[in-house]
Design an enzyme around this catalytic site. Structure first.
Site, PDB file in Angstrom:
ATOM      1  N   GLU A 131       0.833  -1.203   0.000  1.00 12.15           N
ATOM      2  CA  GLU A 131       0.000   0.000   0.000  1.00 12.15           C
ATOM      3  C   GLU A 131       0.869   1.254   0.000  1.00 12.15           C
ATOM      4  O   GLU A 131       1.966   1.267   0.544  1.00 12.15           O
ATOM      5  CB  GLU A 131      -0.917  -0.018   1.230  1.00 12.15           C
ATOM      6  CG  GLU A 131      -1.945  -1.139   1.132  1.00 12.15           C
ATOM      7  CD  GLU A 131      -2.859  -1.270   2.346  1.00 12.15           C
ATOM      8  OE1 GLU A 131      -3.945  -1.832   2.181  1.00 12.15           O
ATOM      9  OE2 GLU A 131      -2.493  -0.819   3.444  1.00 12.15           O
ATOM     10  N   CYS A 146       3.324   8.676   0.700  1.00 11.89           N
ATOM     11  CA  CYS A 146       3.908   7.766   1.690  1.00 11.89           C
ATOM     12  C   CYS A 146       4.059   6.394   1.037  1.00 11.89           C
ATOM     13  O   CYS A 146       3.065   5.780   0.658  1.00 11.89           O
ATOM     14  CB  CYS A 146       2.941   7.734   2.874  1.00 11.89           C
ATOM     15  SG  CYS A 146       3.354   6.560   4.136  1.00 11.89           S
ATOM     16  N   CYS A 199       1.854  -1.729  15.762  1.00 13.10           N
ATOM     17  CA  CYS A 199       1.810  -1.462  14.320  1.00 13.10           C
ATOM     18  C   CYS A 199       1.135  -2.608  13.565  1.00 13.10           C
ATOM     19  O   CYS A 199       1.470  -3.772  13.751  1.00 13.10           O
ATOM     20  CB  CYS A 199       3.244  -1.269  13.817  1.00 13.10           C
ATOM     21  SG  CYS A 199       3.376  -1.132  12.030  1.00 13.10           S
ATOM     22  N   CYS A 211       6.993  -4.282  15.856  1.00  8.91           N
ATOM     23  CA  CYS A 211       6.506  -3.306  16.850  1.00  8.91           C
ATOM     24  C   CYS A 211       5.072  -3.676  17.250  1.00  8.91           C
ATOM     25  O   CYS A 211       4.236  -3.959  16.375  1.00  8.91           O
ATOM     26  CB  CYS A 211       6.566  -1.898  16.286  1.00  8.91           C
ATOM     27  SG  CYS A 211       8.236  -1.468  15.758  1.00  8.91           S
ATOM     28  N   CYS A 228      -0.760   6.292   9.756  1.00 11.33           N
ATOM     29  CA  CYS A 228       0.503   5.680  10.154  1.00 11.33           C
ATOM     30  C   CYS A 228       0.302   4.376  10.897  1.00 11.33           C
ATOM     31  O   CYS A 228      -0.464   4.301  11.837  1.00 11.33           O
ATOM     32  CB  CYS A 228       1.237   6.605  11.114  1.00 11.33           C
ATOM     33  SG  CYS A 228       2.318   7.702  10.272  1.00 11.33           S
TER      34      CYS A 228
HETATM   35  N1  SAH Z   1       9.408   1.126   9.670  1.00 11.52           N
HETATM   36  C1  SAH Z   1       9.624   2.519   9.660  1.00 11.52           C
HETATM   37  C2  SAH Z   1       8.684   3.268   8.733  1.00 11.52           C
HETATM   38  C3  SAH Z   1       7.255   2.806   8.665  1.00 11.52           C
HETATM   39  S1  SAH Z   1       6.305   3.049  10.136  1.00 11.52           S
HETATM   40  C4  SAH Z   1       9.553   3.078  11.076  1.00 11.52           C
HETATM   41  O1  SAH Z   1       9.110   2.360  11.970  1.00 11.52           O
HETATM   42  O2  SAH Z   1       9.947   4.227  11.259  1.00 11.52           O
HETATM   43  C5  SAH Z   1       5.981   4.814  10.075  1.00 11.52           C
HETATM   44  C6  SAH Z   1       5.624   5.434  11.412  1.00 11.52           C
HETATM   45  O3  SAH Z   1       4.350   4.949  11.875  1.00 11.52           O
HETATM   46  C7  SAH Z   1       6.618   5.119  12.541  1.00 11.52           C
HETATM   47  O4  SAH Z   1       7.013   6.305  13.181  1.00 11.52           O
HETATM   48  C8  SAH Z   1       5.813   4.264  13.494  1.00 11.52           C
HETATM   49  O5  SAH Z   1       6.255   4.431  14.812  1.00 11.52           O
HETATM   50  C9  SAH Z   1       4.407   4.787  13.283  1.00 11.52           C
HETATM   51  N2  SAH Z   1       3.338   3.896  13.682  1.00 11.52           N
HETATM   52  C10 SAH Z   1       3.296   2.548  13.559  1.00 11.52           C
HETATM   53  N3  SAH Z   1       2.111   2.080  14.014  1.00 11.52           N
HETATM   54  C11 SAH Z   1       1.382   3.146  14.432  1.00 11.52           C
HETATM   55  C12 SAH Z   1       0.080   3.315  14.978  1.00 11.52           C
HETATM   56  N4  SAH Z   1      -0.722   2.285  15.159  1.00 11.52           N
HETATM   57  N5  SAH Z   1      -0.331   4.557  15.290  1.00 11.52           N
HETATM   58  C13 SAH Z   1       0.468   5.624  15.054  1.00 11.52           C
HETATM   59  N6  SAH Z   1       1.700   5.529  14.517  1.00 11.52           N
HETATM   60  C14 SAH Z   1       2.155   4.305  14.217  1.00 11.52           C
HETATM   61 FE1  SF4 Z   2       7.869  -1.155  13.462  1.00  8.03          FE
HETATM   62 FE2  SF4 Z   2       5.757  -1.035  11.835  1.00  8.03          FE
HETATM   63 FE3  SF4 Z   2       7.912   0.502  11.328  1.00  8.03          FE
HETATM   64 FE4  SF4 Z   2       8.007  -2.165  10.987  1.00  8.03          FE
HETATM   65  S1  SF4 Z   2       6.715  -0.738   9.862  1.00  8.03           S
HETATM   66  S2  SF4 Z   2       9.533  -0.904  12.023  1.00  8.03           S
HETATM   67  S3  SF4 Z   2       6.743  -2.910  12.647  1.00  8.03           S
HETATM   68  S4  SF4 Z   2       6.560   0.630  13.100  1.00  8.03           S
END
Ligand code: SAH
Ligand code: SF4
Length: 352
Positions: A97, A110, A124, A121, A340
């Protein structure tokens, strides 16, 4: 009757030097490769037939082993606020996506760097789908090119953020190759200042980035101010903890050291206390930093809550009083799960 179909190589994803080699390998002159580079990335012409500047013979030779393959837009959903989520089907029937977010004077695209993510994480959605594979440079660029072709990027200025699915620094080579083609004035011609790579904190790769001559903006997903909490939320912290991560951020050579953005997901009762805000100030002391607060985007499958707007505001105030530029990320595309951390596509077709 069976027809054997050898898969052709994709020209998208090749840089100028590689296209020159392709041209030469077909007995053409090297400038034909440079023309091809211009046609694909600058003119965004994806049909070899339409490249009438190139001799017909050369094009038909090309067609025998190469094609221009842009990821296919399988579905697009538009949110009430104008955000558009694109679902791409890749050539191996995997899905990724990308999200196009309209803002006042610009658009932000994005994009994804991997199919899924194995950083794990706990807040996420992408983590829930596990890791499938890295995207190729062609698939990374293809997201930008396909959306541009779809007519959504007709205006000249747009930003690209690697904040979709995946951990870009676990696919560093392909991400940087795509970045160089995006920023080359002979190709997509985006300013490198308009491209941001967001990482969960892959310290050895950050360390290696210090010797690059041109870098995208860096966004670090900090998300916690104590190692024990970060260990739980972001397992990568068990490998490279907060001290190591912040040390490498501090050590970027000054010519590369633009302001680093720290992203901080506010999870109610977990990362959003006043004490967290004060600890964050201490952690960022002496750094050229900007903080993006991201109120958690909830998902029923995950055990977290979004803090109240008052709590978010109070957190922001504490940082602002310490003169840290702090922004609260507005939630976009809520109604289509395009915010995000909400990108995940669980369906995956098998080869037929
Ligand atoms: N993997 C990379 C980029 C993709 S995630 C990273 O982690 O930085 C992009 C952003 O979305 C990151 O800052 C992450 O902390 C945030 N994120 C992930 N899950 C989220 C959620 N459920 N609510 C808000 N932000 C979230
Ligand atoms: Fe963590 Fe999601 Fe970013 Fe992967 S995409 S590093 S699981 S926040």
């Amino acid at each position: 009757m069976y027809q054997f179909c050898m898969k052709k190589s994709n020209l998208i994803g090749l840089n100028e030097a590689e296209l020159v080699k392709v041209a030469e390998s077909l007995g053409g002159r090297s400038f034909r490769g440079r023309q091809l580079y211009h046609e694909i990335y600058r003119r965004r012409e994806f049909s070899l037939d339409q490249m009438t500047e190139l001799p017909k013979k050369f094009r038909s030779q090309l067609e025998q082993s190469f094609e221009i393959r842009v990821p296919q837009i399988h579905d697009r959903q538009q949110s009430e606020d104008g955000t558009i989520k694109f679902l791409f089907r890749l050539s191996d029937a995997k899905y990724i996506e990308s999200v196009l977010i309209p803002e006042d004077h610009r658009r932000t695209l994005c994009i994804s760097s991997q199919v899924g993510c194995d950083v794990g994480c706990t807040f996420c959605m992408t983590a829930q789908m596990g890791f499938h594979r890295n995207l190729t440079p062609g698939e990374i660029l293809g997201q930008v090119l396909a959306i541009a072709r779809d007519g959504c990027l007709s205006q000249p200025g747009f930003n690209v953020v690697f904040m979709g699915m995946g951990e870009p620094l676990y696919n560093y080579r392909n991400v940087m190759k795509a970045f160089r083609i995006m920023t080359d004035s002979k190709a997509l011609g985006l300013s490198y200042r308009k491209i941001t790579v967001s990482t969960s904190g892959v310290v050895p790769v950050l360390s290696r980035m210090r010797s690059e001559t041109e870098l995208p903006n860096l966004a670090i997903s900090l998300n916690a101010t104590r190692n024990d909490v970060r260990d739980e939320l972001m397992p990568i912290n068990q490998k490279w903890d907060l001290n190591g991560l912040l040390d490498v951020c501090r050590s970027f050579p000054s010519k590369l050291r633009r302001r680093i953005t720290f992203e901080y997901v506010l999870l109610s009762g977990v990362t959003d206390s006043d004490r967290d805000a004060y600890r964050l100030i201490t952690l960022l002391k002496g750094m050229k930093a900007k903080v993006n607060l991201i109120p958690y985007n909830p998902d029923p499958a995950l055990p977290f809550d979004r803090p109240t707007p008052d709590r978010v505001e109070q957190f922001r105030e504490i940082l602002m009083r310490a003169s840290i530029s702090t922004f609260v990320r507005r939630t976009r595309g809520d109604d289509i799960s395009a915010a995000c951390g909400q990108l995940a596509h669980l369906e995956s077709e098998s080869h037929g």
